[in-house]
Design an enzyme around this catalytic site. Structure first.
Site, PDB file in Angstrom:
ATOM      1  N   SER A   1      79.281  12.721  31.799  1.00 21.29           N
ATOM      2  CA  SER A   1      77.918  13.134  33.088  1.00 21.29           C
ATOM      3  C   SER A   1      76.647  12.402  33.111  1.00 21.29           C
ATOM      4  CB  SER A   1      77.965  14.107  31.029  1.00 21.29           C
ATOM      5  OG  SER A   1      76.399  14.133  31.438  1.00 21.29           O
TER       6      SER A   1
ATOM      7  N   TYR B   1      74.716  13.730  22.731  1.00 19.52           N
ATOM      8  CA  TYR B   1      76.062  13.510  23.765  1.00 19.52           C
ATOM      9  C   TYR B   1      75.997  12.902  25.226  1.00 19.52           C
ATOM     10  CZ  TYR B   1      78.097  16.000  28.301  1.00 19.52           C
ATOM     11  OH  TYR B   1      78.533  16.548  28.958  1.00 19.52           O
TER      12      TYR B   1
ATOM     13  N   LYS C   1      79.041  10.157  26.231  1.00 22.64           N
ATOM     14  CA  LYS C   1      80.089  10.328  27.429  1.00 22.64           C
ATOM     15  C   LYS C   1      80.046   8.568  28.277  1.00 22.64           C
ATOM     16  CE  LYS C   1      81.595  14.487  27.963  1.00 22.64           C
ATOM     17  NZ  LYS C   1      83.052  14.781  27.821  1.00 22.64           N
TER      18      LYS C   1
END
Length: 330
Positions: A118, A142, A146
Site C-alpha cells: 500500500s 493499516y 503493510k
C-alpha cells in the site's frame, strides 16, 4: 502450467487477479475465509475456504498437496479508519496471515511471493510524486501492517531465499469490462463506489475534509483501474518465476485527482444528481498521495491503459447491475 495460490481471491482485487491469471494461462487456486469477499465473484474457480490466521496446518496441507509455483497474497483487512479504532484486529489478521503463508512457502520450497502492499507505507510524503525509495513512515495501523510485512519479507529473503515483489497500491477502482465483477466491500470506505451508490439511491454523501493543503481543499489521490493493477501483479509474478530479484513498485498512474474532481467525473459520466456535504477529516489522511511510476514503466515496460473516466464508467456499469452488491441484481 504454473500453479499459483491467490490468497484473498474472493475479494475485490483478488477476484480480478484470478481472472487475469487464468487468462494468462496459469492454474489458479484461491484461499479465502470469505469474511470480506464473495464466492459469487469467482464462480468456476477452485476455492479453498481456509482461515490463514487460525488454520495453519490446513494451509500447510494445501501447499503439500498442490505444489504451487508462487503466491499472490491479497488477504488482509484494508480499512484505514477501522485500523485506528481496532489496531489489534489489523495486527492479528494481517501480520499472522502473511507470516503463516510465508512459513508454508518456506516449508514447501515455494520461493515467489507477490505482496499486495500500500501507498500507506509512506505516510505524509516529503515530496511528490512519491518514489519507491522515499522514507516509509505510516500514519495508521493499516499502513503499518503493510510496512511490517515488507520488512518480514526482507528478512525471509535473506534467511530463506524467499523472493518477493511488493506492489504498493495507491487507489484501485473500477469494474470489469463485461460488468460482471466489481467493488463490493462489507463496510465500504472508498470514494468512487460510495459516490456512485449514493447517487443511484438518491442519498446524501459526505466527503471527509475540505481544509487540506490542496488547491480545492479536498485531499488528492492517485486512482488506478483495477485491470491495470492486476496486470502489474501478473508481470511481477512472471519476473519472479523467471528468476527475478526482490523489489518494490508503486502501482498508480502518476498523477492525482482531488475528491472534488472525482465527484465531478462521476456527475459527468453517470448524469446522476449528487447531494454532497463535507464532514471533518479522518485521522491519518494525508493531503496528497500520488506515485512516481518511472520505475515500473522502466522495469516492467508498463503503462496505464485506463483513465479516471474509464474507472468511473466501469464502476457505474457494475453498480447499476448490482445496486445492492453481489447476488442481488436490480
Amino acid at each position: 502450467m504454473e500453479k499459483i495460490l491467490v490468497t484473498g481471491g474472493t475479494g475485490y482485487i483478488g477476484s480480478f487477479m484470478v481472472r487475469c491469471l487464468k487468462e494468462k494461462g496459469f492454474d489458479v487456486v484461491i484461499a479465502d475465509n470469505l469474511s470480506q469477499g464473495h464466492a459469487e465473484a469467482v464462480t468456476g474457480y477452485r476455492l479453498q475456504v481456509i482461515d490463514l490466521v487460525t488454520e495453519k496446518e490446513k494451509l500447510n496441507e494445501l501447499f503439500e498437496k498442490e505444489g504451487f509455483s508462487g503466491v499472490v497474497h491479497m488477504a488482509s483487512f484494508i480499512q484505514m479508519g477501522e485500523s485506528f479504532e481496532n489496531p489489534s484486529k489489523y495486527f492479528q489478521n494481517n501480520l499472522i496471515a502473511a507470516l503463516n503463508v510465508m512459513d508454508a512457502m518456506v516449508k514447501n520450497k515455494v520461493s515467489n511471493f507477490i505482496l499486495s502492499s500500500s501507498a500507506g507505507v509512506y505516510g505524509n510524503p516529503e515530496s511528490l510524486p512519491i518514489k519507491e525509495s522515499d522514507k516509509r513512515e505510516p500514519l495508521n495501523p493499516y499502513g503499518e501492517t503493510k510496512y511490517m510485512i515488507e520488512k518480514m519479507l526482507e528478512w525471509y529473503d535473506k534467511a530463506y531465499g524467499l523472493k518477493f515483489m511488493a506492489i504498493r497500491y495507491f487507489n484501485a477502482a473500477g469494474g470489469s469490462l463485461d460488468g460482471e465483477i466489481g467493488e463490493d466491500h462489507p463496510d465500504e470506505s472508498h470514494l468512487i463506489p460510495l459516490v456512485i451508490k449514493a447517487g443511484i439511491k438518491g442519498e446524501k454523501f459526505t466527503i471527509f475534509g475540505n481544509d487540506y493543503k490542496t488547491e480545492d481543499g479536498t485531499c488528492i489521490r492517485d486512482y488506478i483501474h483495477v485491470l491495470d493493477l492486476v496486470e502489474i501483479h501478473e508481470i511481477a509474478l512472471k519476473k519472479l518465476l523467471d528468476g527475478g530479484q526482490s523489489n518494490y513498485y508503486n502501482a498508480g498512474v502518476g498523477r492525482g485527482y482531488s475528491n472534488k474532481e472525482v465527484v465531478e467525473m462521476v456527475k459527468k459520466v453517470t448524469g446522476l444528481s449528487l447531494n454532497v456535504e463535507y464532514g471533518p477529516r479522518r485521522e491519518g489522511d494525508a493531503d496528497s498521495l500520488y506515485a512516481s511510476i518511472d520505475k515500473i514503466k522502466k522495469d516492467f515496460n508498463w503503462s496505464s491503459k485506463y483513465s479516471l473516466e474509464d474507472i468511473v464508467k466501469t464502476a457505474y456499469e457494475w453498480h447499476k447491475k448490482y445496486p445492492n452488491g453481489y447476488g442481488s441484481p436490480k
